[in-house]
Design a protein around this motif. Sequence first.
Motif, PDB file in Angstrom:
ATOM      1  N   HIS A 226      53.520  18.411  67.272  1.00 26.99           N
ATOM      2  CA  HIS A 226      52.649  19.589  67.196  1.00 26.99           C
ATOM      3  C   HIS A 226      52.505  20.068  65.750  1.00 26.99           C
ATOM      4  CE1 HIS A 226      53.880  20.702  71.585  1.00 26.99           C
ATOM      5  NE2 HIS A 226      52.939  19.768  71.562  1.00 26.99           N
ATOM      6  N   GLU A 227      53.621  20.093  65.060  1.00 29.44           N
ATOM      7  CA  GLU A 227      53.620  20.558  63.668  1.00 29.44           C
ATOM      8  C   GLU A 227      52.679  19.704  62.802  1.00 29.44           C
ATOM      9  OE1 GLU A 227      56.877  20.502  60.112  1.00 29.44           O
ATOM     10  OE2 GLU A 227      57.626  21.099  62.085  1.00 29.44           O
ATOM     11  N   LEU A 228      52.757  18.390  62.951  1.00 27.68           N
ATOM     12  CA  LEU A 228      51.876  17.502  62.186  1.00 27.68           C
ATOM     13  C   LEU A 228      50.429  17.615  62.653  1.00 27.68           C
ATOM     14  CD1 LEU A 228      54.121  14.329  61.827  1.00 27.68           C
ATOM     15  CD2 LEU A 228      53.357  15.830  59.991  1.00 27.68           C
ATOM     16  N   ALA A 229      50.225  17.798  63.948  1.00 29.14           N
ATOM     17  CA  ALA A 229      48.861  17.901  64.484  1.00 29.14           C
ATOM     18  C   ALA A 229      48.131  19.104  63.896  1.00 29.14           C
ATOM     19  CB  ALA A 229      48.902  17.997  66.004  1.00 29.14           C
ATOM     20  N   LEU A 230      48.841  20.188  63.710  1.00 26.89           N
ATOM     21  CA  LEU A 230      48.209  21.406  63.184  1.00 26.89           C
ATOM     22  C   LEU A 230      47.817  21.273  61.714  1.00 26.89           C
ATOM     23  CD1 LEU A 230      50.400  24.075  64.993  1.00 26.89           C
ATOM     24  CD2 LEU A 230      48.019  23.460  65.498  1.00 26.89           C
ATOM     25  N   LYS A 231      48.267  20.219  61.049  1.00 27.81           N
ATOM     26  CA  LYS A 231      47.918  19.980  59.640  1.00 27.81           C
ATOM     27  C   LYS A 231      46.724  19.036  59.480  1.00 27.81           C
ATOM     28  CE  LYS A 231      52.674  20.651  58.099  1.00 27.81           C
ATOM     29  NZ  LYS A 231      53.869  20.010  57.543  1.00 27.81           N
ATOM     30  N   ILE A 232      46.240  18.466  60.578  1.00 31.02           N
ATOM     31  CA  ILE A 232      45.126  17.522  60.508  1.00 31.02           C
ATOM     32  C   ILE A 232      43.844  18.266  60.145  1.00 31.02           C
ATOM     33  CG2 ILE A 232      43.659  15.942  61.853  1.00 31.02           C
ATOM     34  CD1 ILE A 232      46.173  15.237  63.488  1.00 31.02           C
ATOM     35  N   GLU A 233      43.118  17.728  59.182  1.00 26.25           N
ATOM     36  CA  GLU A 233      41.833  18.312  58.803  1.00 26.25           C
ATOM     37  C   GLU A 233      40.802  17.992  59.883  1.00 26.25           C
ATOM     38  OE1 GLU A 233      40.380  17.604  54.839  1.00 26.25           O
ATOM     39  OE2 GLU A 233      42.430  17.537  54.060  1.00 26.25           O
ATOM     40  N   MET A 234      40.112  19.036  60.359  1.00 26.06           N
ATOM     41  CA  MET A 234      39.096  18.872  61.401  1.00 26.06           C
ATOM     42  C   MET A 234      37.898  19.737  61.067  1.00 26.06           C
ATOM     43  SD  MET A 234      41.223  19.130  64.953  1.00 26.06           S
ATOM     44  CE  MET A 234      42.693  18.161  65.262  1.00 26.06           C
ATOM     45  N   SER A 235      36.771  19.406  61.707  1.00 23.27           N
ATOM     46  CA  SER A 235      35.586  20.261  61.571  1.00 23.27           C
ATOM     47  C   SER A 235      35.873  21.605  62.242  1.00 23.27           C
ATOM     48  CB  SER A 235      34.378  19.597  62.235  1.00 23.27           C
ATOM     49  OG  SER A 235      34.557  19.578  63.644  1.00 23.27           O
ATOM     50  N   ASP A 236      35.079  22.607  61.926  1.00 28.41           N
ATOM     51  CA  ASP A 236      35.258  23.929  62.545  1.00 28.41           C
ATOM     52  C   ASP A 236      35.111  23.841  64.062  1.00 28.41           C
ATOM     53  OD1 ASP A 236      35.706  25.059  60.081  1.00 28.41           O
ATOM     54  OD2 ASP A 236      33.643  25.793  59.829  1.00 28.41           O
ATOM     55  N   HIS A 237      34.151  23.029  64.518  1.00 31.98           N
ATOM     56  CA  HIS A 237      33.937  22.878  65.961  1.00 31.98           C
ATOM     57  C   HIS A 237      35.176  22.272  66.626  1.00 31.98           C
ATOM     58  CE1 HIS A 237      31.969  22.170  69.763  1.00 31.98           C
ATOM     59  NE2 HIS A 237      32.254  20.879  69.686  1.00 31.98           N
ATOM     60  N   ALA A 238      35.727  21.220  66.039  1.00 31.50           N
ATOM     61  CA  ALA A 238      36.914  20.570  66.603  1.00 31.50           C
ATOM     62  C   ALA A 238      38.101  21.523  66.611  1.00 31.50           C
ATOM     63  CB  ALA A 238      37.241  19.303  65.821  1.00 31.50           C
ATOM     64  N   LYS A 239      38.275  22.278  65.525  1.00 31.36           N
ATOM     65  CA  LYS A 239      39.373  23.265  65.469  1.00 31.36           C
ATOM     66  C   LYS A 239      39.220  24.301  66.575  1.00 31.36           C
ATOM     67  CE  LYS A 239      40.219  23.129  60.516  1.00 31.36           C
ATOM     68  NZ  LYS A 239      39.946  23.816  59.256  1.00 31.36           N
ATOM     69  N   ALA A 240      37.983  24.749  66.802  1.00 30.33           N
ATOM     70  CA  ALA A 240      37.740  25.746  67.840  1.00 30.33           C
ATOM     71  C   ALA A 240      38.113  25.211  69.223  1.00 30.33           C
ATOM     72  CB  ALA A 240      36.272  26.175  67.820  1.00 30.33           C
ATOM     73  N   LEU A 241      37.838  23.928  69.456  1.00 31.57           N
ATOM     74  CA  LEU A 241      38.211  23.320  70.744  1.00 31.57           C
ATOM     75  C   LEU A 241      39.728  23.232  70.881  1.00 31.57           C
ATOM     76  CD1 LEU A 241      35.555  20.470  70.968  1.00 31.57           C
ATOM     77  CD2 LEU A 241      35.687  22.502  72.417  1.00 31.57           C
ATOM     78  N   VAL A 242      40.414  22.894  69.799  1.00 32.11           N
ATOM     79  CA  VAL A 242      41.882  22.825  69.834  1.00 32.11           C
ATOM     80  C   VAL A 242      42.447  24.218  70.141  1.00 32.11           C
ATOM     81  CG1 VAL A 242      43.963  22.416  68.472  1.00 32.11           C
ATOM     82  CG2 VAL A 242      42.057  20.792  68.350  1.00 32.11           C
TER      83      VAL A 242
END
Length: 194
Positions: free
Chosen positions: A172-188
Amino acid sequence: MSNYERALRCIDDAHTQDPNLITIHNGTQIPYELHYAEKMTRYLEQYDPSASETLRLAIRAQHLRRWEIPRSSYPQTKPGYFAWRTFLKKRQAEQAEKICLDCGYSADDAGRVAALIRKEKLKQDGESQALEDIACLVFLDDQFEQFGKSHDEEKIVGILKKTWGKMSDKGHELALKIEMSDHAKALVVKALES
């Protein structure tokens, strides 16, 4: 050349036979499964730089010759998906075990690589959990954006929730550091809040 170097070369030789190509950052095209395996290795370096050889080989071989058994060769149903995944894990584990034996590894070490690829004792075996975490990280980093374009939001949020549930706190800790688009972050965020 060490047993490890020989096995890694054999695994990567198999990956280079993948006819599916991907264009990487510098415009070069490489076989998708080689790209995937290299990304798995990079995440392992972040996750556990002192990982065992058997885990390193299992990480590298996790999708061994996967393109030979496409998802479309099984029914497009939930049971069909699970049957496909189960068959692939068994097949990939057997192929990796044979490579390890052919490259001089003991039956115990080759069997351990196979067991990790099958993700045996997930949640109880730290190395098996590491492989699961890293596969989830590569999905989020490498496949999620494209996957999101071909599925509705409800399905994507459900898949994100399942993916998150498979991972450890370290994952989880590493997953939260992944660069994503704003749309993808919103889905997460939506998946984590629901």
